[in-house]
Design an enzyme around this catalytic site. Structure first.
Site, PDB file in Angstrom:
ATOM      1  CG  HIS A 265     -47.626 -29.099  23.880  1.00 53.35           C
ATOM      2  ND1 HIS A 265     -48.176 -27.878  24.185  1.00 53.35           N
ATOM      3  CD2 HIS A 265     -46.755 -29.371  24.886  1.00 53.35           C
ATOM      4  CE1 HIS A 265     -47.668 -27.443  25.335  1.00 53.35           C
ATOM      5  NE2 HIS A 265     -46.791 -28.332  25.782  1.00 53.35           N
ATOM      6  CD  GLU A 266     -45.036 -32.702  25.429  1.00 49.91           C
ATOM      7  OE1 GLU A 266     -43.896 -32.249  25.648  1.00 49.91           O
ATOM      8  OE2 GLU A 266     -46.029 -32.401  26.124  1.00 49.91           O
ATOM      9  CG  HIS A 269     -41.918 -28.605  25.057  1.00 52.19           C
ATOM     10  ND1 HIS A 269     -41.646 -27.398  25.640  1.00 52.19           N
ATOM     11  CD2 HIS A 269     -43.164 -28.967  25.490  1.00 52.19           C
ATOM     12  CE1 HIS A 269     -42.695 -27.043  26.402  1.00 52.19           C
ATOM     13  NE2 HIS A 269     -43.617 -27.974  26.315  1.00 52.19           N
ATOM     14  CD  GLU A 297     -46.209 -25.133  27.948  1.00 53.54           C
ATOM     15  OE1 GLU A 297     -45.188 -25.824  28.076  1.00 53.54           O
ATOM     16  OE2 GLU A 297     -47.326 -25.618  27.758  1.00 53.54           O
TER      17      GLU A 297
HETATM   18 ZN    ZN Z   1     -45.446 -28.010  27.408  1.00 55.80          ZN
END
Ligand code: ZN
Length: 502
Positions: A265-266, A269, A297
């Site tokens: 997830h990170e 980003h 997101e």
């Molecule tokens: Zn996030």
């Protein structure tokens, strides 16, 4: 000031702001990852002075005069500078409307409210927090009326985090989500094939998990020479400066799944931030960042859910994982692992929620914020309203406020309107997946163990534009239509029907 002078001044002010941003972000990163507890109060004080200084540069007379000259000559500026000027002018205009005294009072209130919330959460005592929340709502309403008098309160709150998002769009969005997700979840609960989870909580040493995390980041093309991975209580990603994007994750030695999801997830980003910096269009400018919370997101969720938690990914990555954890995973198949990673069940806590139920957690919050904005609910009834909505949508009733309305930091920090960006991110990601499939063979790409075609697609369509295109323009250019929740609900239905053998 003539145009040339204004351009020089603009450059000078931006360089100054970049230095402040560098110092500010490295200090906050340090505070979240390794600063000793006893130094945190002093660090926070120093940091707040730095942010205040940067804020006065952004909103001060020099910037105002410079932007005025640049705005008058907008047609003589290149596209990127024109956009930078537009965004800074908007911010300046908004902040100059707020009386300084009111803003100072509000900031002070928020910092106290945060401390009270911490304690109230620990004691699971909403009544203790209620008067502070009431005051926060009051301040936020005043601020909305001053900065965006043309909007309703809720629209103004939403606009703070996802510009141009309207209440009625979200009403329509969540009604589709509710209509599709609630019955699907109920069906899974009733008829779904049980998921094996006994191996999840075996002992997985942190050091080995860290190696796996780095391997995953490499697969998703996060450049570890232009960034790093640290640890923090709540994982996050942040741009420090050009060539330095930092991520954090959290390793649980008694849970193999948590860090896998949060690292990818990170990482999602992170690649957005890295590619925006390197972009031939916006690199090295004030636009080399994500364009909105929801689009940011969408990139993390795309990598995490659509690729990193897909069946094909684990068919090909699982043998590698087994090499790292020979003993722990010797009796577990790729399929069993993939199903455990995607297990769905109604729960109380948003940040631990799975991909399917997550949007229902957000829907509860959106509906509660709507009531707060409309202001016709007595504050002490909020816990019951919250719990009733959990019962209705998720089929579980929080037994106390800690597991209910007090769980998130957002209300205590005045971040009304932020929650929907998480679900919008999921929906943007699903719509992008739909379009990407037309030109990229996703399964074949994963099988080849080189995710370059997927990451390049994201870069070409999203990352490289940074803040040049706003969210709505971006999705229109990508897919030829506005955001449509149908792509999200179709994707979820397909994935979970197969996963649970419905
Ligand atoms: Zn996030």
């Amino acid at each position: 000031m003539n145009l040339q002078q204004a351009q020089n001044k603009f450059k000078e002010l931006n360089e100054k702001l970049r230095s402040y941003a560098y110092v500010g972000s490295i200090a906050s990163f340090d505070m979240s990852t390794q600063a000793p507890a006893k130094g945190k109060a002093a660090a926070a004080k120093n940091l707040s002075l730095i942010s205040a200084e940067a804020f006065s540069i952004r909103t001060g007379e020099e910037m105002k005069n410079t932007l005025e000259v640049l705005c008058e000559n907008k047609d003589k500026l290149d596209e990127v500078t024109a956009k930078e000027v537009e965004l800074l002018s908007e911010e300046l205009e908004k902040s100059r409307k707020i009386p300084k005294e009111l803003f100072r009072e509000y900031r002070e209130h928020i910092s106290i409210s945060g401390n009270v919330w911490q304690e109230a959460k620990e004691k699971s005592d909403f009544a203790m927090f209620a008067p502070y929340l009431e005051k926060t709502i009051d301040y936020k309403k005043q601020l909305a009326a001053i900065t965006k008098p043309e909007m309703t309160i809720l629209d103004a709150w939403l606009d703070d985090f996802e510009p141009e998002t309207k209440t009625e769009e979200l009403d329509a969005f969540f009604s589709v989500v509710r209509e599709k997700t609630v019955p699907l979840l109920a069906k899974i609960q009733k008829e779904g094939k049980p998921v094996r989870e006994d191996f999840v909580s075996r002992h997985y040493p942190k050091e080995i998990q860290r190696q796996v995390a780095h391997k995953l980041l490499e697969m998703f093309k996060f450049d570890l020479n232009a960034g790093l991975l640290a640890e923090s209580a709540h994982p996050f990603a942040t741009t420090i400066t050009h060539g330095d994007v930092r991520l954090t994750t959290k390793f649980h030695e008694d849970n193999i799944l948590a860090a896998i999801g949060s690292t990818i997830h990170e990482g999602g980003h992170g690649i957005y931030n890295q590619n925006a910096q390197l972009s031939p269009i916006v690199g090295n400018t004030g636009l080399a960042f994500g364009t909105s919370s929801a689009i940011h997101e969408s990139q993390s969720r795309f990598c995490e859910n659509m690729i990193g938690m897909s069946e094909t990914f684990w068919q090909y990555f699982y043998p590698t994982l087994q090499e790292y954890f020979k003993e722990q995973l010797s009796d577990v198949s790729a399929d069993e692992f993939h199903r455990a990673l995607n297990v769905t069940k109604p729960s109380f806590i948003r940040i631990e929620a799975d991909e399917l139920t997550y949007n229902l957690h957000i829907m509860v919050r959106f509906e509660v914020e709507k009531l707060l904005a409309e202001g016709n609910v007595p504050i002490n009834e909020l816990p019951k309203i919250w719990n009733d909505k959990y019962t209705e949508y998720l089929g579980v009733t929080p037994p106390n406020d800690k597991l209910g309305i007090l769980q998130d930091i957002h209300f205590s920090a005045g971040l009304f309107g932020y929650f929907p960006t998480y679900s919008l991110g999921n929906a943007y990601a699903a719509q992008m997946l739909h379009v990407m499939k037309k030109t990229v063979d996703i399964d074949a790409t994963i099988k080849s163990r080189d995710l370059a075609p997927i990451v390049s697609w994201l870069n070409e369509n999203v990352h490289k534009y940074g803040r040049l295109k706003k969210a709505k323009e971006l999705i229109m250019d990508i897919s030829g239509e506005p955001l449509n929740p149908k792509y999200l609900t179709d994707y979820l239905e397909q994935k979970f029907t197969k996963l649970y053998f419905l």
